[in-house]
Design an enzyme around this catalytic site. Sequence first.
Site, PDB file in Angstrom:
ATOM      1  N   GLY A   9       0.819  -1.232  -0.001  1.00  0.00           N
ATOM      2  CA  GLY A   9      -0.010   0.141  -0.071  1.00  0.00           C
ATOM      3  C   GLY A   9       0.887   1.393  -0.059  1.00  0.00           C
ATOM      4  O   GLY A   9       0.434   2.277  -0.109  1.00  0.00           O
ATOM      5  N   ASN A  10       2.291   1.031  -0.137  1.00  0.00           N
ATOM      6  CA  ASN A  10       3.228   1.965   0.007  1.00  0.00           C
ATOM      7  C   ASN A  10       3.563   2.528  -1.572  1.00  0.00           C
ATOM      8  O   ASN A  10       3.995   1.962  -2.435  1.00  0.00           O
ATOM      9  CB  ASN A  10       4.416   1.434   0.690  1.00  0.00           C
ATOM     10  CG  ASN A  10       5.493   2.438   0.876  1.00  0.00           C
ATOM     11  OD1 ASN A  10       5.673   3.302   0.020  1.00  0.00           O
ATOM     12  ND2 ASN A  10       6.015   2.310   2.175  1.00  0.00           N
ATOM     13  N   ASP A  68       9.947  -8.733   1.513  1.00  0.00           N
ATOM     14  CA  ASP A  68       9.893  -8.557   2.948  1.00  0.00           C
ATOM     15  C   ASP A  68      11.317  -8.356   3.002  1.00  0.00           C
ATOM     16  O   ASP A  68      12.369  -8.664   2.527  1.00  0.00           O
ATOM     17  CB  ASP A  68       9.537  -9.980   3.681  1.00  0.00           C
ATOM     18  CG  ASP A  68       9.404  -9.689   5.105  1.00  0.00           C
ATOM     19  OD1 ASP A  68       8.914  -8.620   5.582  1.00  0.00           O
ATOM     20  OD2 ASP A  68       9.890 -10.477   6.093  1.00  0.00           O
ATOM     21  N   PHE A 146      13.867   6.017   6.221  1.00  0.00           N
ATOM     22  CA  PHE A 146      12.987   5.786   7.175  1.00  0.00           C
ATOM     23  C   PHE A 146      13.726   4.450   8.047  1.00  0.00           C
ATOM     24  O   PHE A 146      14.790   4.125   7.750  1.00  0.00           O
ATOM     25  CB  PHE A 146      11.615   5.060   6.622  1.00  0.00           C
ATOM     26  CG  PHE A 146      11.952   3.963   5.815  1.00  0.00           C
ATOM     27  CD1 PHE A 146      12.612   3.756   4.372  1.00  0.00           C
ATOM     28  CD2 PHE A 146      11.529   2.443   6.263  1.00  0.00           C
ATOM     29  CE1 PHE A 146      12.873   2.688   4.023  1.00  0.00           C
ATOM     30  CE2 PHE A 146      11.674   1.228   5.707  1.00  0.00           C
ATOM     31  CZ  PHE A 146      12.209   1.456   4.481  1.00  0.00           C
ATOM     32  N   TYR A 148      15.582   2.216  10.316  1.00  0.00           N
ATOM     33  CA  TYR A 148      16.779   2.130  10.862  1.00  0.00           C
ATOM     34  C   TYR A 148      17.799   3.010   9.952  1.00  0.00           C
ATOM     35  O   TYR A 148      19.218   3.161  10.243  1.00  0.00           O
ATOM     36  CB  TYR A 148      17.340   0.681  11.093  1.00  0.00           C
ATOM     37  CG  TYR A 148      16.478  -0.210  11.740  1.00  0.00           C
ATOM     38  CD1 TYR A 148      16.731  -0.034  13.353  1.00  0.00           C
ATOM     39  CD2 TYR A 148      15.541  -0.802  11.485  1.00  0.00           C
ATOM     40  CE1 TYR A 148      15.752  -1.024  13.862  1.00  0.00           C
ATOM     41  CE2 TYR A 148      14.770  -1.944  11.949  1.00  0.00           C
ATOM     42  CZ  TYR A 148      14.671  -1.441  13.525  1.00  0.00           C
ATOM     43  OH  TYR A 148      13.926  -2.444  14.259  1.00  0.00           O
ATOM     44  N   ASP A 149      17.427   3.576   8.957  1.00  0.00           N
ATOM     45  CA  ASP A 149      18.628   4.518   8.133  1.00  0.00           C
ATOM     46  C   ASP A 149      19.465   5.459   8.755  1.00  0.00           C
ATOM     47  O   ASP A 149      20.576   5.550   8.598  1.00  0.00           O
ATOM     48  CB  ASP A 149      17.622   5.404   7.175  1.00  0.00           C
ATOM     49  CG  ASP A 149      17.384   4.261   5.767  1.00  0.00           C
ATOM     50  OD1 ASP A 149      17.769   3.276   5.943  1.00  0.00           O
ATOM     51  OD2 ASP A 149      16.310   4.821   5.086  1.00  0.00           O
ATOM     52  N   HIS A 174      19.580  -2.924  -0.413  1.00  0.00           N
ATOM     53  CA  HIS A 174      19.321  -4.273  -0.510  1.00  0.00           C
ATOM     54  C   HIS A 174      18.109  -4.429  -1.502  1.00  0.00           C
ATOM     55  O   HIS A 174      18.153  -5.320  -2.341  1.00  0.00           O
ATOM     56  CB  HIS A 174      18.942  -4.627   1.017  1.00  0.00           C
ATOM     57  CG  HIS A 174      18.047  -3.705   1.590  1.00  0.00           C
ATOM     58  ND1 HIS A 174      18.219  -2.388   1.662  1.00  0.00           N
ATOM     59  CD2 HIS A 174      16.546  -3.961   2.327  1.00  0.00           C
ATOM     60  CE1 HIS A 174      17.217  -1.982   2.313  1.00  0.00           C
ATOM     61  NE2 HIS A 174      16.338  -2.649   2.698  1.00  0.00           N
ATOM     62  N   ARG A 175      17.075  -3.632  -1.267  1.00  0.00           N
ATOM     63  CA  ARG A 175      16.009  -3.730  -2.157  1.00  0.00           C
ATOM     64  C   ARG A 175      16.098  -3.585  -3.728  1.00  0.00           C
ATOM     65  O   ARG A 175      15.657  -4.316  -4.510  1.00  0.00           O
ATOM     66  CB  ARG A 175      14.694  -2.782  -1.895  1.00  0.00           C
ATOM     67  CG  ARG A 175      13.265  -3.159  -2.209  1.00  0.00           C
ATOM     68  CD  ARG A 175      12.130  -2.194  -1.750  1.00  0.00           C
ATOM     69  NE  ARG A 175      12.662  -1.190  -0.667  1.00  0.00           N
ATOM     70  CZ  ARG A 175      12.661  -1.184   0.726  1.00  0.00           C
ATOM     71  NH1 ARG A 175      12.547  -2.298   1.165  1.00  0.00           N
ATOM     72  NH2 ARG A 175      13.159  -0.410   1.362  1.00  0.00           N
TER      73      ARG A 175
END
Length: 194
Positions: A9-10, A68, A146, A148-149, A174-175
């Site tokens: 939903g992001n 995830d 956002f 732990y950045d 990573h993404r």
Amino acid sequence: MKRIVLATGNKAKLNEFRQMLTDYDVVCPRDLGIAFDVDETGETFYENALIKARALNELVGEPTIADDSGLCVDALDGGPGVRSARYSGGGDDENNAKLLAELKDKPNRAAHFTSCIVYYDGERIISAEGYTHGVIADALDGDNGFGYDPLFISDDLHKTFGRASEDEKNAVSHRARALALLKRKLADEVGGAE
Ligand code: IMP
């Protein structure tokens, strides 16, 4: 163009996937007028991504993608890991405060983010993982991003993700790495534009 429904939903995540998977029409449940939410009960990033991709596929009957991700800290045996979002029971600020407290006096501050993305079309499961390495800072540094950045000093960027621009982070995240790998696998195994 083949359509893929992304379990999110992001809006920022949807845009990131759209920018990378240009051979596909990537839409989210909201675009289809569907509300989608599922409990992440898995013990691994892969399990959680697959749970979401399968549940959404059952709902829409079309190819889906779910991801995830989380932070894995060596001194915490890979934690908070799949529990990254719910680590402290509070929000990002509380999660970061808990992480600093748990790492107090721990000499090894090595950590990495993991992202696992799963494609599922009712038959095929295609998955890709990406990693980015760094160390956990002694204190918050930077307001960008956002989660732990502000505590994650990237080995690639030599500063926290909290101090990195969106483009800098997307070049090493990573993404982004998982997405690049998934894009190659989809091109090989599924094909794109028709
Ligand atoms: P999600 O699976 O993308 O929703 O991420 C789960 C949790 O992992 C987030 O709520 C954050 O706490 C953490 N996380 C994942 N990716 C990042 C990132 O790029 N930066 C900071 N925290 C992240």
